[in-house]
Scaffold this active site. Structure first.
Site, PDB file in Angstrom:
ATOM      1  N   ASP A   1      37.382  31.102  45.544  1.00  0.00           N
ATOM      2  CA  ASP A   1      38.777  30.648  45.495  1.00  0.00           C
ATOM      3  C   ASP A   1      39.240  30.126  46.851  1.00  0.00           C
ATOM      4  O   ASP A   1      39.008  30.748  47.884  1.00  0.00           O
ATOM      5  CB  ASP A   1      39.687  31.807  45.077  1.00  0.00           C
ATOM      6  CG  ASP A   1      39.388  32.260  43.647  1.00  0.00           C
ATOM      7  OD1 ASP A   1      38.476  31.689  43.014  1.00  0.00           O
ATOM      8  OD2 ASP A   1      40.069  33.187  43.177  1.00  0.00           O
TER       9      ASP A   1
ATOM     10  N   GLU B   1      32.284  29.716  37.671  1.00  0.00           N
ATOM     11  CA  GLU B   1      31.514  30.893  38.110  1.00  0.00           C
ATOM     12  C   GLU B   1      31.323  30.846  39.623  1.00  0.00           C
ATOM     13  O   GLU B   1      30.497  31.546  40.165  1.00  0.00           O
ATOM     14  CB  GLU B   1      30.213  31.042  37.312  1.00  0.00           C
ATOM     15  CG  GLU B   1      29.218  29.919  37.409  1.00  0.00           C
ATOM     16  CD  GLU B   1      28.505  29.855  38.740  1.00  0.00           C
ATOM     17  OE1 GLU B   1      28.882  28.957  39.545  1.00  0.00           O
ATOM     18  OE2 GLU B   1      27.594  30.662  38.986  1.00  0.00           O
TER      19      GLU B   1
ATOM     20  N   ASP C   1      36.296  31.521  33.077  1.00  0.00           N
ATOM     21  CA  ASP C   1      35.971  32.243  34.305  1.00  0.00           C
ATOM     22  C   ASP C   1      34.753  33.141  34.090  1.00  0.00           C
ATOM     23  O   ASP C   1      34.236  33.250  32.967  1.00  0.00           O
ATOM     24  CB  ASP C   1      37.205  33.058  34.730  1.00  0.00           C
ATOM     25  CG  ASP C   1      37.383  33.071  36.236  1.00  0.00           C
ATOM     26  OD1 ASP C   1      36.389  32.888  36.955  1.00  0.00           O
ATOM     27  OD2 ASP C   1      38.534  33.272  36.692  1.00  0.00           O
TER      28      ASP C   1
HETATM   29  C1  GLA Z   1      39.171  33.740  39.619  1.00  0.00           C
HETATM   30  C2  GLA Z   1      39.207  32.231  39.630  1.00  0.00           C
HETATM   31  C3  GLA Z   1      40.590  31.776  40.040  1.00  0.00           C
HETATM   32  C4  GLA Z   1      41.633  32.325  39.104  1.00  0.00           C
HETATM   33  C5  GLA Z   1      41.508  33.833  39.023  1.00  0.00           C
HETATM   34  C6  GLA Z   1      42.381  34.426  37.939  1.00  0.00           C
HETATM   35  O1  GLA Z   1      39.314  34.267  40.876  1.00  0.00           O
HETATM   36  O2  GLA Z   1      38.243  31.731  40.502  1.00  0.00           O
HETATM   37  O3  GLA Z   1      40.655  30.359  40.080  1.00  0.00           O
HETATM   38  O4  GLA Z   1      41.475  31.750  37.849  1.00  0.00           O
HETATM   39  O5  GLA Z   1      40.178  34.231  38.758  1.00  0.00           O
HETATM   40  O6  GLA Z   1      42.249  35.806  37.848  1.00  0.00           O
END
Ligand code: GLA
Length: 611
Positions: free
Chosen positions: A200, A177, A142
């Site tokens: 997300d 990212e 991440d």
């Molecule tokens: C980010 C990622 C998610 C998840 C969260 C975990 O938001 O994009 O897919 O992994 O972190 O904290």
């Protein structure tokens, strides 16, 4: 010693080329559990993956997401939270492997992860070594708490990639990212097997105006245009599937994630499959609803995602009503996904030729698992996922009732299965050829004199097609005179023509109009019912215009004649069909300018003859 170093060399080669031949599939812990994970949940999920049939359907990974580490020991080794993982990650990996599955883990290219847990920056080698020692197979890496610029991101991801490659275990790298630094341009080079293209996903169809969290459709809109960056071993990742979450409280339920209906979940699945996206289920599969299971384990849909040709389907239509994707498949077939974005059912009006597909197809609906005669109605937010198999077909420019140019070599072409032998029989001629690697074939018959109606037979081992009522006559080419303006009613002779053929006795049919220019935009103009005078400036190529005209005549006016142009004689129609746009090149003009033209007097003459 020599033997030993050879082995080392061989294994390091394998490790540095670690990539997935098809998009990774598995289950990711984040949306169902957030950071509240533990070894029991993960083991039960591994069991459920097997017992639900998901493993059989292709899901291989248990991806542990954020929330697993507690910190570092005195030697800076990263440590799992002992409350969550009392047996340690290695024991979990062993369990997962014993089920024939693989284990993914999560970290961040900064000191802290998105959830505030321990990240790997500065400890890449050490963490990669721990992951390898535990038997981890994949790392989702991440980018929270890291600087904005791309250069740093590239470096940090590549550092982790190298650390993984040197770890002695094949561990794939998933770059996360969120698309901000256009990772599709650099992530493959930096060592990523997949790269997230978006923020997300939330458990909703589409964000309301002003709402922050992205739904299925918002995510698809970002991922779709990136098709050219995906290739074997390197995939655009539009984040997890939300299938089966049904608004469950958790990370996907914030920012408006109120849940979707099954039709919408099924659409997400179809669209991800056509986009060759990694398939990471994120619902609680220990408690899998029948519908979610049906969606997630649809092997025919998964085969589209996992197709060895490894091409991300291209979005070829995107308007207020439809999104349509086309994905070539390894066996020469084609996958098509058609999404109805509106809130009402819609009648599909797609024509394969509109999608750049030549020929005729057998259509398999990958949700009903049946061959269907036509696409029919598509519900609100439904995506039809189809597999098209070439049936023997001439290019779409051919049809019953076509007119072939007299006294010219007849170039006939079409599509059929790769390597198929195709025989065309027309009048007293027969010629055979074989399709090329692109399923295309073409052959040329000797010129034929005026006459008709005739039949043309196209034969392969799989199928025989007979085109009826073919006429050999003059193909009229517009030369721009004012007397070439045809209102719709002026086509009565065309309508009559079919009756006349039925009543036979036209041994010497001389003319059928096949080329018509309508201000360069034939489709638009025919739809509007507005006929324009044809003008030489706008009528190239004549055959293309004639084709559009014939097709539209049939489609919009329901005149039961597939009236098409057939201008051959050294013209490059094939290249036009493949480009699917009007060819205005000088070569084309040169090629067509010597073709025989029909003059209006002959038309009148013919009418007189007929009366
Ligand atoms: C980010 C990622 C998610 C998840 C969260 C975990 O938001 O994009 O897919 O992994 O972190 O904290």
């Amino acid at each position: 010693m020599a033997k030993f170093s050879t082995i080392l060399l061989a294994s390091s080669l394998i490790i540095t080329s670690a990539k997935a031949q098809t998009p990774p599939m598995g289950w990711m812990s984040w949306n169902a559990f957030g950071p509240n994970i533990n070894e029991n949940i993960l083991k039960q999920t591994a069991d459920a993956l097997v017992s639900s049939g998901m493993k059989d359907a292709g899901y291989k990974y248990i991806f542990i997401d954020d929330g697993w580490p507690i910190g570092r020991d005195a030697k800076n080794n990263i440590l799992p939270d002992p409350k969550k993982f009392p047996s340690g990650i290695k024991a979990l990996a062993d369990y997962v492997h014993s089920k024939g599955l693989k284990l993914g883990i999560y970290s961040d290219a900064a000191p802290k992860t998105c959830g505030g847990y321990t990240g790997s920056l500065g400890f890449e080698k050490q963490d990669a070594a721990s992951f390898a020692a535990w038997g981890v197979d994949y790392l989702k890496y991440d980018y929270c708490n890291a600087p904005e610029d791309s250069a740093t991101a590239k470096t940090r991801y590549n550092t982790m990639y190298k650390a993984l490659a040197a770890s002695g275990r094949k561990i794939l790298l998933g770059i996360c990212e969120w698309g901000g630094r256009q990772p599709w341009r650099w992530a493959a080079k930096a060592g990523g097997t997949v790269w997230r293209t978006t923020g997300d996903v939330r458990d909703k169809w589409k964000a309301k105006p002003g709402e922050e969290g992205m739904g299925i459709l918002d995510i698809v809109d970002i991922n779709a245009p990136l098709d050219k960056y995906a290739h074997k071993g390197h995939w655009n990742d539009p984040d997890m599937l939300v299938v089966g979450l049904y608004g469950r409280k958790g990370p996907a339920s914030d920012l408006g994630g109120i849940g979707c209906n099954d039709q919408e979940y099924q659409s997400q699945f179809s669209l991800y499959c056509i986009m060759a996206a990694p398939l990471a289920a994120s619902n609680d599969i220990r408690d899998l609803s029948e519908t979610a299971k049906k969606i997630l384990t649809n092997k025919e849909a998964i085969a589209i995602d996992q197709d060895p040709l490894a091409i991300q389907g291209k979005r070829v239509v995107n308007n207020d009503t439809w999104e349509i994707f086309v994905k070539p498949l390894a066996n020469g077939e084609t996958a098509v996904a058609i999404l109805n974005k509106t809130n009402q059912p819609q009648q599909s009006n797609v024509h394969w030729s509109d999608l750049g597909l030549d020929g005729d197809y057998e259509i398999r609906d990958l949700w009903t698992h049946q061959t269907i005669p036509q696409i029919g109605t598509i519900n609100a937010h439904e995506t039809k996922l189809l597999r098209l198999k070439h049936t023997l077909a001439l290019a779409h420019i051919f049809s019953d009732n076509m007119v072939l140019q007299r006294d010219h070599p007849l170039k006939i072409w079409g599509t059929a299965a790769k390597g198929e032998k195709v025989t065309v029989t027309f009048r007293n001629q027969s010629a055979t050829t074989t399709t090329n690697d692109h399923n295309k074939w073409s052959l040329t018959l000797q010129p034929v004199k005026y006459g008709g109606p005739f039949e043309m037979t196209i034969h392969t081992t799989a199928q025989t097609i007979t085109y009826k009522n073919i006429l050999v006559g003059d193909v009229w080419l517009c030369s721009g005179q004012s007397n070439m303006e045809f209102p719709i009613s002026g086509w009565s002779h065309v309508v009559n023509y079919q009756d006349e053929i039925k009543n036979a006795n036209y041994p010497d049919i001389r003319l059928f109009n096949t080329a018509m220019s309508i201000s360069g935009r034939p489709e638009a103009d025919v739809k509007g019912g507005q006929w324009q005078p044809c003008s030489p400036a706008t009528i190239s190529p004549f055959s293309a215009v004639g084709y559009f005209f014939g097709r539209e005549l049939y489609r919009n006016l329901k005149i039961p004649i597939g009236l098409v142009s057939s201008v051959w004689g050294g013209t490059d129609i094939e290249s036009w069909t493949s480009r699917n746009s009007l060819d205005t090149s000088a070569e084309y003009h040169d090629a067509v300018k010597n073709l025989p033209r029909f003059d209006m007097d002959s038309l009148n003459g013919l009418h007189r003859e007929r009366v």
